[in-house]
Design a protein around this motif. Structure first.
Motif, mmCIF file in Angstrom:
data_model
loop_
_atom_site.group_PDB
_atom_site.id
_atom_site.type_symbol
_atom_site.label_atom_id
_atom_site.label_comp_id
_atom_site.label_asym_id
_atom_site.label_seq_id
_atom_site.Cartn_x
_atom_site.Cartn_y
_atom_site.Cartn_z
ATOM 1 N N GLN A 176 0.859 -1.185 0.000
ATOM 2 C CA GLN A 176 0.000 0.000 0.000
ATOM 3 C C GLN A 176 0.892 1.230 0.000
ATOM 4 O O GLN A 176 1.726 1.392 0.883
ATOM 5 C CB GLN A 176 -0.892 0.035 1.241
ATOM 6 N N PHE A 177 0.693 2.097 -0.982
ATOM 7 C CA PHE A 177 1.495 3.323 -1.040
ATOM 8 C C PHE A 177 0.862 4.288 -2.033
ATOM 9 O O PHE A 177 -0.080 3.927 -2.746
ATOM 10 C CB PHE A 177 2.947 3.008 -1.443
ATOM 11 N N LEU A 178 1.368 5.512 -2.062
ATOM 12 C CA LEU A 178 0.942 6.488 -3.057
ATOM 13 C C LEU A 178 2.019 6.556 -4.129
ATOM 14 O O LEU A 178 3.212 6.687 -3.820
ATOM 15 C CB LEU A 178 0.740 7.867 -2.412
ATOM 16 N N ASP A 179 1.611 6.469 -5.398
ATOM 17 C CA ASP A 179 2.585 6.474 -6.483
ATOM 18 C C ASP A 179 3.088 7.882 -6.767
ATOM 19 O O ASP A 179 2.775 8.828 -6.026
ATOM 20 C CB ASP A 179 2.001 5.816 -7.734
ATOM 21 N N ALA A 180 3.872 8.027 -7.818
ATOM 22 C CA ALA A 180 4.482 9.320 -8.139
ATOM 23 C C ALA A 180 3.450 10.403 -8.417
ATOM 24 O O ALA A 180 3.738 11.602 -8.277
ATOM 25 C CB ALA A 180 5.417 9.164 -9.340
ATOM 26 N N MET A 181 2.249 10.003 -8.789
ATOM 27 C CA MET A 181 1.163 10.961 -9.061
ATOM 28 C C MET A 181 0.287 11.182 -7.829
ATOM 29 O O MET A 181 -0.719 11.878 -7.898
ATOM 30 C CB MET A 181 0.299 10.443 -10.220
ATOM 31 N N GLY A 182 0.660 10.541 -6.708
ATOM 32 C CA GLY A 182 -0.131 10.694 -5.487
ATOM 33 C C GLY A 182 -1.374 9.823 -5.453
ATOM 34 O O GLY A 182 -2.266 10.043 -4.629
ATOM 35 N N GLU A 183 -1.411 8.814 -6.337
ATOM 36 C CA GLU A 183 -2.573 7.930 -6.404
ATOM 37 C C GLU A 183 -2.309 6.636 -5.629
ATOM 38 O O GLU A 183 -1.190 6.136 -5.591
ATOM 39 C CB GLU A 183 -2.887 7.592 -7.864
ATOM 40 N N PRO A 184 -3.360 6.069 -5.007
ATOM 41 C CA PRO A 184 -3.197 4.798 -4.290
ATOM 42 C C PRO A 184 -2.703 3.693 -5.222
ATOM 43 O O PRO A 184 -3.182 3.565 -6.354
ATOM 44 C CB PRO A 184 -4.599 4.497 -3.775
ATOM 45 N N ALA A 185 -1.746 2.903 -4.750
ATOM 46 C CA ALA A 185 -1.185 1.831 -5.561
ATOM 47 C C ALA A 185 -0.714 0.708 -4.645
ATOM 48 O O ALA A 185 -0.608 0.878 -3.434
ATOM 49 C CB ALA A 185 -0.022 2.357 -6.415
ATOM 50 N N GLY A 186 -0.451 -0.445 -5.247
ATOM 51 C CA GLY A 186 0.081 -1.573 -4.492
ATOM 52 C C GLY A 186 -0.786 -2.803 -4.597
ATOM 53 O O GLY A 186 -1.894 -2.786 -5.144
ATOM 54 N N LEU A 187 -0.270 -3.903 -4.070
ATOM 55 C CA LEU A 187 -0.958 -5.181 -4.117
ATOM 56 C C LEU A 187 -2.353 -5.091 -3.504
ATOM 57 O O LEU A 187 -3.342 -5.520 -4.108
ATOM 58 C CB LEU A 187 -0.114 -6.235 -3.393
ATOM 59 N N ASP A 188 -2.435 -4.573 -2.281
ATOM 60 C CA ASP A 188 -3.732 -4.524 -1.603
ATOM 61 C C ASP A 188 -4.724 -3.625 -2.327
ATOM 62 O O ASP A 188 -5.934 -3.890 -2.326
ATOM 63 C CB ASP A 188 -3.557 -4.025 -0.169
ATOM 64 N N ILE A 189 -4.220 -2.570 -2.941
ATOM 65 C CA ILE A 189 -5.101 -1.639 -3.653
ATOM 66 C C ILE A 189 -5.671 -2.311 -4.899
ATOM 67 O O ILE A 189 -6.855 -2.164 -5.219
ATOM 68 C CB ILE A 189 -4.330 -0.360 -4.042
ATOM 69 N N GLU A 190 -4.823 -3.070 -5.592
ATOM 70 C CA GLU A 190 -5.302 -3.773 -6.789
ATOM 71 C C GLU A 190 -6.309 -4.855 -6.415
ATOM 72 O O GLU A 190 -7.326 -5.030 -7.096
ATOM 73 C CB GLU A 190 -4.121 -4.379 -7.546
ATOM 74 N N VAL A 191 -6.033 -5.585 -5.324
ATOM 75 C CA VAL A 191 -6.991 -6.591 -4.868
ATOM 76 C C VAL A 191 -8.315 -5.936 -4.493
ATOM 77 O O VAL A 191 -9.393 -6.423 -4.841
ATOM 78 C CB VAL A 191 -6.421 -7.391 -3.682
ATOM 79 N N ALA A 192 -8.242 -4.819 -3.774
ATOM 80 C CA ALA A 192 -9.464 -4.110 -3.373
ATOM 81 C C ALA A 192 -10.274 -3.691 -4.597
ATOM 82 O O ALA A 192 -11.506 -3.784 -4.607
ATOM 83 C CB ALA A 192 -9.116 -2.893 -2.522
ATOM 84 N N GLY A 193 -9.580 -3.240 -5.639
ATOM 85 C CA GLY A 193 -10.279 -2.854 -6.860
ATOM 86 C C GLY A 193 -11.042 -4.017 -7.466
ATOM 87 O O GLY A 193 -12.194 -3.861 -7.898
ATOM 88 N N LEU A 194 -10.425 -5.194 -7.489
ATOM 89 C CA LEU A 194 -11.091 -6.379 -8.015
ATOM 90 C C LEU A 194 -12.283 -6.777 -7.146
ATOM 91 O O LEU A 194 -13.354 -7.132 -7.657
ATOM 92 C CB LEU A 194 -10.098 -7.542 -8.082
ATOM 93 N N VAL A 195 -12.079 -6.711 -5.824
ATOM 94 C CA VAL A 195 -13.135 -7.127 -4.892
ATOM 95 C C VAL A 195 -14.352 -6.219 -5.008
ATOM 96 O O VAL A 195 -15.495 -6.692 -5.113
ATOM 97 C CB VAL A 195 -12.590 -7.151 -3.449
#
Length: 215
Positions: A9-28
């Motif tokens: 879980q982290f904020l990417d270079a654009m300040g957007e949520p990113a990471g494994l948990d964020i991608e899983v949450a998107g799918l869920v």
């Protein structure tokens, strides 16, 4: 979600949520047919906000007995191994006993903290709470702490990014299960999350996400 815990879980270079948990949450949540709004914050604030009802759920929380007093969890979708990182050039730091009397950056309720407590060492070590693992690793780099308690993948990635030569003190963590957390009693949301996770697992949709972020 928490800031500063790559690759989870982290904020990417654009300040957007990113990471494994964020991608899983998107799918869920896509499977549930609802929109979600990620609220990034310091980890302690995220946990407190869930307890106070300011959040509906938290993604990617390690499941342990302490937290089960306050939250209900879905079935885990992966596990995280927690270790203690010290500088590779840190002389005299080979075991947890060598940390006595020294400052260590760590989290509440981590496997490593329980391990230190069981060994009777926790109160003899100065645990420093930080806002993120990025801050913890910077403190190790600057000599403000002698060690960092962190998930293995998080510490390895941050040490590489920040140019900190590190080695690991293994505390025997077999891997802490990770899932979604909701307030105890929020059974409706918990059941919906659980159903979506189980369907995604059954279809093989989660494993490619785990493989991409962890390998």
């Amino acid at each position: 979600m928490a800031r500063g815990y790559p690759p989870y879980q982290f904020l990417d270079a654009m300040g957007e949520p990113a990471g494994l948990d964020i991608e899983v949450a998107g799918l869920v949540f896509a499977r549930m047919g609802v929109e979600c709004r990620m609220v990034p914050g310091d980890w302690d604030d995220v946990v407190a906000s869930l307890r106070l009802g300011r959040l509906d759920c938290v993604c990617g929380m390690e499941i342990n007995r302490d937290r089960e007093h306050f939250f209900a969890f879905t079935t885990p979708y992966y596990s995280r191994k927690v270790v203690i990182f010290v500088r590779r050039d840190g002389a005299g730091l080979g075991t947890v006993e060598d940390l006595v009397g020294k400052a260590v950056a760590g989290d509440r309720h981590s496997f490593a903290e329980h391990y230190l407590k069981q060994r009777g060492l926790l109160n003899a070590i100065r645990i420093v709470r930080t806002k993120s693992k990025e801050q913890s690793m910077r403190m190790l780099k600057d000599g403000k702490v002698v060690a960092v308690i962190a998930p293995l993948a998080v510490g390895q990635l941050l040490a590489k990014r920040q140019g900190v030569p590190v080695r690991v003190i293994d505390v025997g963590d077999p891997g802490s299960p990770v899932g979604f957390a909701v307030e105890t009693g929020n059974d409706v949301l918990l059941e919906k999350l659980e159903k979506a996770i189980e369907e995604l697992k059954r279809e093989g949709a989660l494993q490619p996400v785990l493989d991409r972020w962890l390998h």
